[in-house]
Design a protein around this motif. Structure first.
Motif, PDB file in Angstrom:
ATOM      1  N   VAL A 104       0.719  -1.102  -0.060  1.00 58.36           N
ATOM      2  CA  VAL A 104      -0.005  -0.050   0.066  1.00 58.36           C
ATOM      3  C   VAL A 104       0.860   1.287  -0.056  1.00 58.36           C
ATOM      4  N   PHE A 105       0.775   2.073  -0.905  1.00 56.74           N
ATOM      5  CA  PHE A 105       1.716   3.110  -1.314  1.00 56.74           C
ATOM      6  C   PHE A 105       1.008   4.393  -1.395  1.00 56.74           C
ATOM      7  N   ASP A 106       2.039   5.613  -1.277  1.00 58.00           N
ATOM      8  CA  ASP A 106       1.325   6.894  -1.564  1.00 58.00           C
ATOM      9  C   ASP A 106       1.989   7.142  -2.996  1.00 58.00           C
ATOM     10  N   THR A 111       6.022   5.856  -7.168  1.00 57.77           N
ATOM     11  CA  THR A 111       5.247   5.337  -8.313  1.00 57.77           C
ATOM     12  C   THR A 111       4.883   3.748  -8.346  1.00 57.77           C
ATOM     13  N   TYR A 112       3.995   3.506  -9.141  1.00 58.43           N
ATOM     14  CA  TYR A 112       3.708   2.207  -9.356  1.00 58.43           C
ATOM     15  C   TYR A 112       4.968   1.657 -10.089  1.00 58.43           C
ATOM     16  N   GLU A 113       5.540   2.383 -11.116  1.00 54.64           N
ATOM     17  CA  GLU A 113       6.671   1.883 -11.930  1.00 54.64           C
ATOM     18  C   GLU A 113       7.925   1.744 -10.971  1.00 54.64           C
ATOM     19  N   ASP A 114       8.192   2.649 -10.003  1.00 59.93           N
ATOM     20  CA  ASP A 114       9.285   2.470  -8.842  1.00 59.93           C
ATOM     21  C   ASP A 114       9.115   1.120  -8.231  1.00 59.93           C
ATOM     22  N   ALA A 151      -1.721  -2.819 -15.193  1.00 64.08           N
ATOM     23  CA  ALA A 151      -1.473  -4.007 -16.249  1.00 64.08           C
ATOM     24  C   ALA A 151      -0.444  -3.380 -17.179  1.00 64.08           C
ATOM     25  N   GLN A 152      -0.816  -2.242 -17.835  1.00 63.80           N
ATOM     26  CA  GLN A 152       0.024  -1.583 -18.813  1.00 63.80           C
ATOM     27  C   GLN A 152       1.463  -1.405 -18.376  1.00 63.80           C
ATOM     28  N   ALA A 153       1.800  -1.096 -17.065  1.00 60.96           N
ATOM     29  CA  ALA A 153       3.100  -0.704 -16.526  1.00 60.96           C
ATOM     30  C   ALA A 153       3.756  -2.018 -16.404  1.00 60.96           C
ATOM     31  N   ILE A 213      13.140   0.786 -16.868  1.00 64.53           N
ATOM     32  CA  ILE A 213      11.906   1.577 -16.610  1.00 64.53           C
ATOM     33  C   ILE A 213      11.710   1.924 -15.178  1.00 64.53           C
ATOM     34  N   GLY A 214      11.399   2.959 -14.900  1.00 58.87           N
ATOM     35  CA  GLY A 214      11.179   3.240 -13.470  1.00 58.87           C
ATOM     36  C   GLY A 214      12.476   3.485 -12.478  1.00 58.87           C
ATOM     37  N   VAL A 215      12.364   4.441 -11.797  1.00 58.38           N
ATOM     38  CA  VAL A 215      13.472   5.011 -11.142  1.00 58.38           C
ATOM     39  C   VAL A 215      13.381   4.785  -9.456  1.00 58.38           C
ATOM     40  N   ALA A 216      13.727   3.857  -8.736  1.00 62.24           N
ATOM     41  CA  ALA A 216      13.659   3.667  -7.209  1.00 62.24           C
ATOM     42  C   ALA A 216      13.803   4.825  -6.704  1.00 62.24           C
TER      43      ALA A 216
END
Length: 220
Positions: A104-106, A111-114, A151-153, A213-216
């Protein structure tokens, strides 16, 4: 019902799966031992939910509770047939579930990609019904999505990470990407297991490759 190794390398059909029960026979602790927030919803309206399976959920949960912007985490069973399964039933393979982590995230902080980047890099998604020395369908890699955008990500990051892994000799990614179905919280002793047992077992191991893809994030 057949136990043993019958379902270690395949998922049971609906007819083969254990019958389960109408309600769990245990209660989940009220609060996260590290983050302090409730484990179960309803969650604040500005938060989002993501579900991942990446091997033994003890180490997987720790990976995510360490990410700034994650509000709470909860381990459980997902992707199977049996309602309200127990740990022993899931380990038999006869429920069809994998060990999963609810995150569960803010979205204003992470981001979801993170989170997908953490997911892909924290395990080897090419191993099928195992993760390292942990073998069985309950250790399969999975992303259970809560929206078309998720789903797309998930699919986009999988495809990009597949290209990276292919270049260094890995086989095809076997990760299950499906809409989220019922999530059954695991027994209390599994919740934040590695916080309560800092020297406990963690079989998580990645490929050493970076998901493009995505930068933590490193700050909150």
């Amino acid at each position: 019902m057949i136990f043993g190794n019958s379902f270690k390398n395949r998922l049971p059909s609906a007819e083969e799966a254990l019958p389960g029960r109408a309600a769990p026979n245990y209660s989940v602790p009220p609060a996260h031992t590290v983050l302090g927030h409730p484990l179960q919803g309803p969650y604040p309206a500005d938060l989002e939910v993501a579900d991942f399976g990446l091997g033994c959920f003890w180490g997987a949960e720790r990976k995510f509770w360490q990410v700034p912007g994650v509000w709470t985490t909860l381990v459980g069973y997902q992707g199977g047939q049996t309602p309200n399964p127990t740990y022993d039933e899931v380990c038999s393979g006869a429920t069809g579930h994998t060990e999963a982590v609810r995150v569960v995230f803010d979205p204003a902080l992470v981001t979801y990609e993170d989170l997908l980047k953490v997911f892909w890099e924290a395990h080897d998604p090419t191993q099928g019904f195992r993760q390292g020395n942990d073998r069985g369908s309950q250790y399969r890699s999975a992303v259970y999505t809560h929206s078309p955008d998720q789903a797309q990500a998930a699919t986009a990051t999988r495809d990009d990470f597949q290209s990276v892994l292919k270049r260094v000799g890995y086989s095809d990614i076997t990760t299950e990407i499906l809409p989220a179905g019922p999530f059954y919280p695991a027994e209390p002793y599994h919740q934040q297991y590695l916080d309560k047992n800092p020297d406990g077992y963690c079989g998580l191991g990645g490929t050493g490759q970076s998901c493009p893809i995505g930068v933590a994030r490193t700050d909150g």
